[in-house]
Design a protein around this motif. Structure first.
Motif, PDB file in Angstrom:
ATOM      1  N   SER A  67      -6.830 -48.327  12.697  1.00 38.31           N
ATOM      2  CA  SER A  67      -6.002 -49.478  12.322  1.00 38.31           C
ATOM      3  C   SER A  67      -6.611 -50.245  11.156  1.00 38.31           C
ATOM      4  N   ALA A  68      -7.928 -50.408  11.183  1.00 33.54           N
ATOM      5  CA  ALA A  68      -8.608 -51.133  10.109  1.00 33.54           C
ATOM      6  C   ALA A  68      -8.427 -50.433   8.767  1.00 33.54           C
ATOM      7  N   CYS A  69      -8.552 -49.108   8.774  1.00 32.73           N
ATOM      8  CA  CYS A  69      -8.403 -48.338   7.536  1.00 32.73           C
ATOM      9  C   CYS A  69      -6.951 -48.310   7.067  1.00 32.73           C
ATOM     10  N   LYS A  70      -6.034 -48.149   7.991  1.00 34.83           N
ATOM     11  CA  LYS A  70      -4.626 -47.954   7.647  1.00 34.83           C
ATOM     12  C   LYS A  70      -3.939 -49.254   7.248  1.00 34.83           C
ATOM     13  N   ASP A  71      -4.214 -50.332   7.974  1.00 34.90           N
ATOM     14  CA  ASP A  71      -3.454 -51.564   7.781  1.00 34.90           C
ATOM     15  C   ASP A  71      -4.071 -52.528   6.779  1.00 34.90           C
ATOM     16  N   GLY A  72      -5.381 -52.490   6.610  1.00 37.58           N
ATOM     17  CA  GLY A  72      -6.006 -53.466   5.734  1.00 37.58           C
ATOM     18  C   GLY A  72      -6.816 -52.874   4.603  1.00 37.58           C
ATOM     19  N   GLY A  73      -7.567 -51.831   4.904  1.00 38.04           N
ATOM     20  CA  GLY A  73      -8.401 -51.231   3.872  1.00 38.04           C
ATOM     21  C   GLY A  73      -9.791 -51.835   3.806  1.00 38.04           C
ATOM     22  N   PHE A  74     -10.050 -52.863   4.610  1.00 40.38           N
ATOM     23  CA  PHE A  74     -11.359 -53.484   4.681  1.00 40.38           C
ATOM     24  C   PHE A  74     -11.744 -53.672   6.139  1.00 40.38           C
ATOM     25  N   PHE A  75     -13.021 -53.651   6.429  1.00 39.86           N
ATOM     26  CA  PHE A  75     -13.497 -54.079   7.740  1.00 39.86           C
ATOM     27  C   PHE A  75     -14.973 -54.435   7.638  1.00 39.86           C
ATOM     28  N   GLN A  76     -15.421 -55.239   8.589  1.00 39.80           N
ATOM     29  CA  GLN A  76     -16.838 -55.555   8.688  1.00 39.80           C
ATOM     30  C   GLN A  76     -17.463 -54.618   9.701  1.00 39.80           C
ATOM     31  N   LEU A  77     -18.589 -54.045   9.339  1.00 38.53           N
ATOM     32  CA  LEU A  77     -19.278 -53.099  10.198  1.00 38.53           C
ATOM     33  C   LEU A  77     -20.535 -53.766  10.756  1.00 38.53           C
ATOM     34  N   VAL A  78     -20.571 -53.936  12.072  1.00 36.42           N
ATOM     35  CA  VAL A  78     -21.735 -54.551  12.711  1.00 36.42           C
ATOM     36  C   VAL A  78     -22.458 -53.524  13.578  1.00 36.42           C
ATOM     37  N   ASN A  79     -23.678 -53.851  13.957  1.00 34.18           N
ATOM     38  CA  ASN A  79     -24.499 -52.914  14.735  1.00 34.18           C
ATOM     39  C   ASN A  79     -24.515 -51.531  14.085  1.00 34.18           C
ATOM     40  N   HIS A  80     -24.679 -51.544  12.761  1.00 34.01           N
ATOM     41  CA  HIS A  80     -24.579 -50.307  11.977  1.00 34.01           C
ATOM     42  C   HIS A  80     -25.878 -49.533  11.906  1.00 34.01           C
ATOM     43  N   GLY A  81     -26.970 -50.137  12.324  1.00 27.54           N
ATOM     44  CA  GLY A  81     -28.238 -49.417  12.360  1.00 27.54           C
ATOM     45  C   GLY A  81     -29.077 -49.524  11.112  1.00 27.54           C
ATOM     46  N   VAL A  82     -28.536 -50.149  10.036  1.00 25.79           N
ATOM     47  CA  VAL A  82     -29.331 -50.339   8.826  1.00 25.79           C
ATOM     48  C   VAL A  82     -30.357 -51.436   9.104  1.00 25.79           C
ATOM     49  N   ASP A  83     -31.598 -51.169   8.817  1.00 26.69           N
ATOM     50  CA  ASP A  83     -32.699 -52.081   9.120  1.00 26.69           C
ATOM     51  C   ASP A  83     -32.451 -53.451   8.484  1.00 26.69           C
ATOM     52  N   SER A  84     -32.399 -54.499   9.315  1.00 24.91           N
ATOM     53  CA  SER A  84     -32.134 -55.844   8.805  1.00 24.91           C
ATOM     54  C   SER A  84     -33.240 -56.323   7.878  1.00 24.91           C
ATOM     55  N   THR A  85     -34.465 -55.830   8.106  1.00 25.71           N
ATOM     56  CA  THR A  85     -35.581 -56.194   7.231  1.00 25.71           C
ATOM     57  C   THR A  85     -35.363 -55.630   5.831  1.00 25.71           C
ATOM     58  N   VAL A  86     -34.877 -54.399   5.769  1.00 28.16           N
ATOM     59  CA  VAL A  86     -34.586 -53.775   4.471  1.00 28.16           C
ATOM     60  C   VAL A  86     -33.460 -54.530   3.774  1.00 28.16           C
ATOM     61  N   MET A  87     -32.414 -54.899   4.512  1.00 27.24           N
ATOM     62  CA  MET A  87     -31.293 -55.624   3.922  1.00 27.24           C
ATOM     63  C   MET A  87     -31.746 -56.964   3.344  1.00 27.24           C
ATOM     64  N   GLU A  88     -32.587 -57.669   4.074  1.00 28.95           N
ATOM     65  CA  GLU A  88     -33.069 -58.965   3.600  1.00 28.95           C
ATOM     66  C   GLU A  88     -33.969 -58.797   2.381  1.00 28.95           C
ATOM     67  N   LYS A  89     -34.777 -57.757   2.386  1.00 27.37           N
ATOM     68  CA  LYS A  89     -35.663 -57.523   1.254  1.00 27.37           C
ATOM     69  C   LYS A  89     -34.879 -57.166  -0.002  1.00 27.37           C
ATOM     70  N   VAL A  90     -33.784 -56.406   0.157  1.00 25.38           N
ATOM     71  CA  VAL A  90     -32.929 -56.091  -0.994  1.00 25.38           C
ATOM     72  C   VAL A  90     -32.394 -57.375  -1.612  1.00 25.38           C
ATOM     73  N   LYS A  91     -31.911 -58.283  -0.772  1.00 28.94           N
ATOM     74  CA  LYS A  91     -31.383 -59.555  -1.284  1.00 28.94           C
ATOM     75  C   LYS A  91     -32.458 -60.314  -2.057  1.00 28.94           C
ATOM     76  N   GLN A  92     -33.657 -60.369  -1.502  1.00 30.60           N
ATOM     77  CA  GLN A  92     -34.739 -61.105  -2.141  1.00 30.60           C
ATOM     78  C   GLN A  92     -35.158 -60.460  -3.457  1.00 30.60           C
ATOM     79  N   GLU A  93     -35.228 -59.135  -3.471  1.00 29.69           N
ATOM     80  CA  GLU A  93     -35.653 -58.433  -4.684  1.00 29.69           C
ATOM     81  C   GLU A  93     -34.618 -58.565  -5.803  1.00 29.69           C
ATOM     82  N   VAL A  94     -33.342 -58.462  -5.446  1.00 29.82           N
ATOM     83  CA  VAL A  94     -32.285 -58.594  -6.456  1.00 29.82           C
ATOM     84  C   VAL A  94     -32.259 -60.021  -6.993  1.00 29.82           C
ATOM     85  N   GLU A  95     -32.397 -60.983  -6.094  1.00 22.42           N
ATOM     86  CA  GLU A  95     -32.453 -62.379  -6.525  1.00 22.42           C
ATOM     87  C   GLU A  95     -33.636 -62.594  -7.468  1.00 22.42           C
TER      88      GLU A  95
END
Length: 222
Positions: A67-95
């Motif tokens: 339904s998410a793919c068909k009706d909207g084309g966007f969705f938020q993905l939670v509990n995806h398994g990507v390391d939150s520490t890595v995600m935070e570090k990416v934000k800090q490094e890009v900033e």
């Protein structure tokens, strides 16, 4: 494509300017969309990757993805398994990259005739986006520009490598699940996104959940 303006947007706003330079002014844009009758903006679906992969009711979770793919084309993905520490570090490094002096960032400037690099590109109407960006192809590795990714500050480059590897693994799992959910061929999928409006002919803001990944189905399939 033309070269970037002499000053980046970041540098421009440091000056006491009274008016926005004309090459940034775009009069053909849609005004902000206001919901009919003052109703709140719609929310995009939330897909729980852990439930989708390991939950007891696979069919229900797959239907939600469908339904998410068909009706909207966007969705938020939670509990995806990507390391939150890595995600935070990416934000800090890009900033940190955007806080570098202009002369340092200009080492990665967009070269004439290209779109990859730091700065802004000229649109078809001769206008520039009111933003600076660092855009580059990271995968496949053979398409990486040697003067961009490999020359980034080592901390940023290493962090991006870790992030890219995690997203690659997640993307393969997600695409496999999307294929099961949608049960449609490539031509049908293209039809869903060819007009670029995504949802009921209007744009609306998205409130992003902490540590969620916003998935643009059109982009991921591209």
């Amino acid at each position: 494509m033309a070269a970037i303006p002499v000053l980046s947007v970041q540098e421009l706003v440091k000056q006491p300017i009274i008016t926005i330079p004309q090459h940034y002014v775009r009069l053909d844009q849609q005004p902000p969309t206001v919901p009919h009758g003052g109703r709140p903006f719609p929310t995009i679906p939330i897909i729980d990757m852990h439930q989708l992969v390991y939950g007891k009711d696979f069919d229900l979770q797959l239907h939600k993805l469908h339904s998410a793919c068909k009706d909207g084309g966007f969705f938020q993905l939670v509990n995806h398994g990507v390391d939150s520490t890595v995600m935070e570090k990416v934000k800090q490094e890009v900033e940190g990259f955007y806080k570098l002096p202009l002369e340092e960032k200009m080492k990665y400037k967009i070269r004439e005739g290209e779109v990859e690099g730091y700065g802004s590109i000229e649109r078809e109407d001769g206008k520039f986006d009111w933003a600076d960006r660092l855009y580059m192809i990271t995968n496949p590795i053979l398409l990486r520009k040697p003067h961009l990714f490999l020359e980034l500050p080592s901390s940023l480059r290493n962090t991006l490598e870790s992030y890219i590897l995690e997203l690659q693994s997640l993307a393969m799992k997600l695409l496999s699940l999307m294929a099961k959910a949608l049960e449609i061929d490539e031509k049908k999928m293209i039809e869903y996104f060819e007009d670029g409006m995504h949802k009921d002919g209007c744009w609306f803001p998205v409130t992003i959940l902490p540590n969620a990944l916003v998935v643009n189905v059109g982009d991921i399939l591209e």
